[in-house]
Design a protein around this motif. Structure first.
Motif, PDB file in Angstrom:
ATOM      1  N   PHE A 329      65.691 -60.701  19.423  1.00  0.00           N
ATOM      2  CA  PHE A 329      65.086 -61.119  20.672  1.00  0.00           C
ATOM      3  C   PHE A 329      63.709 -61.894  20.392  1.00  0.00           C
ATOM      4  O   PHE A 329      63.201 -62.939  20.568  1.00  0.00           O
ATOM      5  CB  PHE A 329      65.027 -59.983  21.893  1.00  0.00           C
ATOM      6  CG  PHE A 329      64.125 -60.495  23.066  1.00  0.00           C
ATOM      7  CD1 PHE A 329      64.653 -61.663  23.799  1.00  0.00           C
ATOM      8  CD2 PHE A 329      62.954 -60.045  23.133  1.00  0.00           C
ATOM      9  CE1 PHE A 329      63.927 -62.074  24.928  1.00  0.00           C
ATOM     10  CE2 PHE A 329      61.983 -60.536  24.245  1.00  0.00           C
ATOM     11  CZ  PHE A 329      62.692 -61.385  25.077  1.00  0.00           C
ATOM     12  N   VAL A 330      62.890 -61.066  19.657  1.00  0.00           N
ATOM     13  CA  VAL A 330      61.509 -61.724  19.240  1.00  0.00           C
ATOM     14  C   VAL A 330      61.747 -62.757  18.190  1.00  0.00           C
ATOM     15  O   VAL A 330      60.914 -63.650  18.434  1.00  0.00           O
ATOM     16  CB  VAL A 330      60.550 -60.514  18.823  1.00  0.00           C
ATOM     17  CG1 VAL A 330      59.970 -59.742  19.562  1.00  0.00           C
ATOM     18  CG2 VAL A 330      60.994 -59.538  17.692  1.00  0.00           C
ATOM     19  N   GLY A 331      62.702 -62.459  17.305  1.00  0.00           N
ATOM     20  CA  GLY A 331      62.862 -63.602  16.376  1.00  0.00           C
ATOM     21  C   GLY A 331      63.341 -65.007  17.167  1.00  0.00           C
ATOM     22  O   GLY A 331      62.912 -66.094  16.941  1.00  0.00           O
ATOM     23  N   GLY A 332      63.861 -64.802  18.438  1.00  0.00           N
ATOM     24  CA  GLY A 332      64.371 -65.931  19.092  1.00  0.00           C
ATOM     25  C   GLY A 332      62.908 -66.507  19.986  1.00  0.00           C
ATOM     26  O   GLY A 332      63.215 -67.675  20.255  1.00  0.00           O
ATOM     27  N   ILE A 333      62.146 -65.614  20.136  1.00  0.00           N
ATOM     28  CA  ILE A 333      60.881 -66.388  20.998  1.00  0.00           C
ATOM     29  C   ILE A 333      59.860 -66.872  20.101  1.00  0.00           C
ATOM     30  O   ILE A 333      58.962 -67.602  20.370  1.00  0.00           O
ATOM     31  CB  ILE A 333      60.543 -65.505  22.119  1.00  0.00           C
ATOM     32  CG1 ILE A 333      59.854 -64.146  21.576  1.00  0.00           C
ATOM     33  CG2 ILE A 333      61.283 -65.295  23.032  1.00  0.00           C
ATOM     34  CD1 ILE A 333      59.309 -62.954  22.806  1.00  0.00           C
ATOM     35  N   ALA A 334      59.731 -66.272  18.702  1.00  0.00           N
ATOM     36  CA  ALA A 334      58.487 -66.669  17.820  1.00  0.00           C
ATOM     37  C   ALA A 334      59.056 -66.784  16.512  1.00  0.00           C
ATOM     38  O   ALA A 334      59.519 -66.073  15.993  1.00  0.00           O
ATOM     39  CB  ALA A 334      57.380 -65.593  17.964  1.00  0.00           C
ATOM     40  N   GLU A 335      58.471 -67.959  15.873  1.00  0.00           N
ATOM     41  CA  GLU A 335      58.535 -68.278  14.592  1.00  0.00           C
ATOM     42  C   GLU A 335      58.234 -67.289  13.811  1.00  0.00           C
ATOM     43  O   GLU A 335      58.785 -67.144  12.533  1.00  0.00           O
ATOM     44  CB  GLU A 335      57.812 -69.577  14.213  1.00  0.00           C
ATOM     45  CG  GLU A 335      57.859 -70.452  13.106  1.00  0.00           C
ATOM     46  CD  GLU A 335      59.050 -71.347  13.217  1.00  0.00           C
ATOM     47  OE1 GLU A 335      60.226 -71.310  12.526  1.00  0.00           O
ATOM     48  OE2 GLU A 335      59.169 -72.268  14.223  1.00  0.00           O
ATOM     49  N   THR A 336      57.019 -66.758  14.019  1.00  0.00           N
ATOM     50  CA  THR A 336      56.618 -65.294  13.036  1.00  0.00           C
ATOM     51  C   THR A 336      57.707 -64.624  12.871  1.00  0.00           C
ATOM     52  O   THR A 336      57.783 -64.008  11.809  1.00  0.00           O
ATOM     53  CB  THR A 336      55.423 -64.616  13.675  1.00  0.00           C
ATOM     54  OG1 THR A 336      54.997 -65.445  14.838  1.00  0.00           O
ATOM     55  CG2 THR A 336      54.529 -64.385  12.761  1.00  0.00           C
ATOM     56  N   PHE A 337      58.759 -64.335  13.886  1.00  0.00           N
ATOM     57  CA  PHE A 337      59.662 -63.389  13.582  1.00  0.00           C
ATOM     58  C   PHE A 337      60.994 -63.897  13.075  1.00  0.00           C
ATOM     59  O   PHE A 337      62.035 -63.239  13.509  1.00  0.00           O
ATOM     60  CB  PHE A 337      59.881 -62.360  14.773  1.00  0.00           C
ATOM     61  CG  PHE A 337      58.654 -61.520  15.002  1.00  0.00           C
ATOM     62  CD1 PHE A 337      58.832 -59.953  14.501  1.00  0.00           C
ATOM     63  CD2 PHE A 337      57.488 -61.864  15.255  1.00  0.00           C
ATOM     64  CE1 PHE A 337      57.717 -59.236  14.509  1.00  0.00           C
ATOM     65  CE2 PHE A 337      56.376 -60.814  15.251  1.00  0.00           C
ATOM     66  CZ  PHE A 337      56.468 -59.694  15.145  1.00  0.00           C
ATOM     67  N   ARG A 338      61.012 -65.328  13.044  1.00  0.00           N
ATOM     68  CA  ARG A 338      62.435 -66.097  12.890  1.00  0.00           C
ATOM     69  C   ARG A 338      63.187 -65.395  11.987  1.00  0.00           C
ATOM     70  O   ARG A 338      64.682 -65.505  12.041  1.00  0.00           O
ATOM     71  CB  ARG A 338      61.673 -67.496  12.423  1.00  0.00           C
ATOM     72  CG  ARG A 338      62.945 -68.571  12.721  1.00  0.00           C
ATOM     73  CD  ARG A 338      63.700 -68.922  14.112  1.00  0.00           C
ATOM     74  NE  ARG A 338      62.728 -68.529  15.113  1.00  0.00           N
ATOM     75  CZ  ARG A 338      62.315 -69.199  15.980  1.00  0.00           C
ATOM     76  NH1 ARG A 338      62.444 -70.647  15.980  1.00  0.00           N
ATOM     77  NH2 ARG A 338      61.655 -69.031  17.142  1.00  0.00           N
ATOM     78  N   GLU A 339      62.723 -64.808  10.981  1.00  0.00           N
ATOM     79  CA  GLU A 339      63.707 -64.352   9.823  1.00  0.00           C
ATOM     80  C   GLU A 339      64.642 -63.182  10.629  1.00  0.00           C
ATOM     81  O   GLU A 339      65.622 -62.584   9.902  1.00  0.00           O
ATOM     82  CB  GLU A 339      62.949 -63.699   8.595  1.00  0.00           C
ATOM     83  CG  GLU A 339      62.061 -62.440   9.009  1.00  0.00           C
ATOM     84  CD  GLU A 339      61.548 -61.861   7.651  1.00  0.00           C
ATOM     85  OE1 GLU A 339      62.130 -62.021   6.669  1.00  0.00           O
ATOM     86  OE2 GLU A 339      60.511 -61.069   7.928  1.00  0.00           O
ATOM     87  N   MET A 340      64.081 -62.658  11.561  1.00  0.00           N
ATOM     88  CA  MET A 340      64.881 -61.744  12.071  1.00  0.00           C
ATOM     89  C   MET A 340      66.034 -62.134  13.322  1.00  0.00           C
ATOM     90  O   MET A 340      66.889 -61.329  13.679  1.00  0.00           O
ATOM     91  CB  MET A 340      63.819 -60.844  13.254  1.00  0.00           C
ATOM     92  CG  MET A 340      63.106 -60.143  12.527  1.00  0.00           C
ATOM     93  SD  MET A 340      63.876 -58.831  11.586  1.00  0.00           S
ATOM     94  CE  MET A 340      62.535 -58.051  10.733  1.00  0.00           C
ATOM     95  N   GLU A 341      65.934 -63.485  13.398  1.00  0.00           N
ATOM     96  CA  GLU A 341      67.152 -64.002  14.200  1.00  0.00           C
ATOM     97  C   GLU A 341      68.470 -63.644  13.666  1.00  0.00           C
ATOM     98  O   GLU A 341      68.838 -63.759  12.358  1.00  0.00           O
ATOM     99  CB  GLU A 341      67.082 -65.342  14.215  1.00  0.00           C
ATOM    100  CG  GLU A 341      66.322 -65.972  15.578  1.00  0.00           C
ATOM    101  CD  GLU A 341      66.259 -67.428  15.606  1.00  0.00           C
ATOM    102  OE1 GLU A 341      66.687 -67.893  16.913  1.00  0.00           O
ATOM    103  OE2 GLU A 341      65.989 -68.091  14.936  1.00  0.00           O
TER     104      GLU A 341
END
Ligand SMILES: Cc1cc2nc3c(=O)[nH]c(=O)nc-3n(C[C@H](O)[C@H](O)[C@H](O)COP(=O)(O)OP(=O)(O)OC[C@H]3O[C@@H](n4cnc5c(N)ncnc54)[C@H](O)[C@@H]3O)c2cc1C
Length: 341
Positions: A329-341
């Motif tokens: 979810f946070v990967g989905g809202i912010a580039e910083t966490f994109r690797e988590m998508e």
């Protein structure tokens, strides 16, 4: 011979110790620091943590563990594009020294033995039992049928057992007297890549303004912290009269898939050392839940160590999927966490 030696009196270790002692098992809880011990933390007990305290300890979180404002009303995220997301939710604002000390006291009330100022320096699975070398006033060895390693992020003991290091995020936060135009009942997280390499945050504890950044490259800590201060001054009219404290700490670097290390043989890991952590560094609920599940698995299959790890994995399946959902979810809202998508 103990039934269980538990290493570390944080949320994971205390919950496990309380649960096992409640079942009538012989439990030794060791903590390297003198209690109450300090732990760098924002001290937000989200609703899930409050519910777990009630479920595992049968009581509400006591007022003496809290700081002002005692109620946390939720989190406000600003994503990498500057868009704000509000998550209103009931929560509490605690000092970890008081909260964790209260948890340790509950484990003792249920029959666990507690030794603070005692560091587990080595631990070895001998097949039928585990031997643990402890260092307090002197160095000595204790034995247990199982060890629950709940030593938190640094994992010096785990490294000696497994010969492995996991990745870390460095956190830096300061406590300040001053003013800001933000509501002190909320925890604010900023995910803009120009402000941190992970997240930056603001919250209030006993009228102190807490400002923090987390980074992957520790040498860039001050750089990002200064950028974050400038941003808060410009956007929220932050005014700092005096900085009263600054502290660095570590958090596990959770990677896509949220891999968890459950342990080997009669040595189980729980809490942060196992990899249980939610986004924005929310780890109290994951610590308590994984400590409880590790304890349940080992107590239920006490005579069948070959079944314990699988039972522990099954017991934490919903926690792991909750973690994965939250990270993506946070990967989905912010580039910083994109690797988590
Ligand atoms: C800056 C920051 C802010 C955070 N904010 C929040 C928040 O607001 N809400 C939230 O839910 N989570 C927050 N967290 C995360 C949370 O603090 C951790 O996830 C949580 O404390 C993990 O619990 P634990 O029981 O696994 O480990 P810990 O709480 O770290 O406890 C481990 C214990 O083991 C002891 N120990 C270590 N090695 C040994 C040894 N060899 N022998 C004996 N004892 C040992 C340590 O002294 C420590 O007391 C934050 C983390 C950071 C860094």
């Amino acid at each position: 011979m103990y039934d269980f030696i538990i290493i570390g009196a944080g949320p994971a270790g205390c919950t496990a110790a309380a649960q096992l002692a409640e079942r009538g098992l012989k439990v030794l809880l060791v903590e390297k620091c003198r209690l109450p011990r300090y732990k760098s933390c924002s001290g937000v007990l989200i609703k899930k943590s409050m519910d777990l305290v009630r479920l595992y300890f049968g009581e509400e979180t006591p007022l003496h563990t809290m700081c002002t404002p005692t109620d946390n009303r939720g989190m406000i995220f600003t994503n990498d594009k500057g868009k704000e997301y509000r998550f209103e939710q009931e929560g509490l604002n605690v000092w970890r020294s008081g909260f964790d000390n209260w948890l340790a006291g509950k484990a003792v009330e249920r029959g666990a033995q507690l030794r603070d100022c005692t560091t587990a320096v080595f631990c070895e699975d001998r097949g039928e039992f585990v031997s643990v070398t402890l260092h307090g006033d002197k160095t000595y060895t204790e034995k247990a049928r199982y060890v629950l390693d709940c030593e938190g992020v640094v994992g010096a003991l785990k490294r000696k057992i497994m010969g492995r290091t996991d990745g870390y995020i460095t956190t830096f936060q300061t406590f300040n007297r001053g003013n800001i135009e933000l509501d002190s009942h909320y925890f604010y997280a900023y995910l803009q890549p120009e402000l941190s390499q992970y997240d930056a945050w603001f919250n209030v504890k006993d009228e102190l303004l807490v400002l923090g950044v987390s980074v992957k490259e520790p040498e860039k800590t001050e750089y990002y912290y200064e950028k974050f201060l400038s941003y808060m001054k410009k956007e929220h009219h932050l005014y700092i009269e005096e900085q009263t404290k600054a502290e660095k700490w570590l958090m596990p670097h959770i990677r896509p898939g949220c891999t968890v290390d459950y342990g080997r043989g009669r040595i189980l890991f729980a809490g942060e050392i196992a990899g249980f952590l939610n986004p924005m560094g929310e780890g109290i609920s994951a610590g308590m839940e994984s400590g409880y599940q590790a304890a349940e698995a080992a107590a239920s299959y006490f005579e069948y160590p070959e079944k314990v790890l699988e039972a522990y994995r099954d017991g934490t399946a919903s926690l792991q999927s909750y973690m994965r959902r939250q990270w993506s979810f946070v990967g989905g809202i912010a580039e910083t966490f994109r690797e988590m998508e």
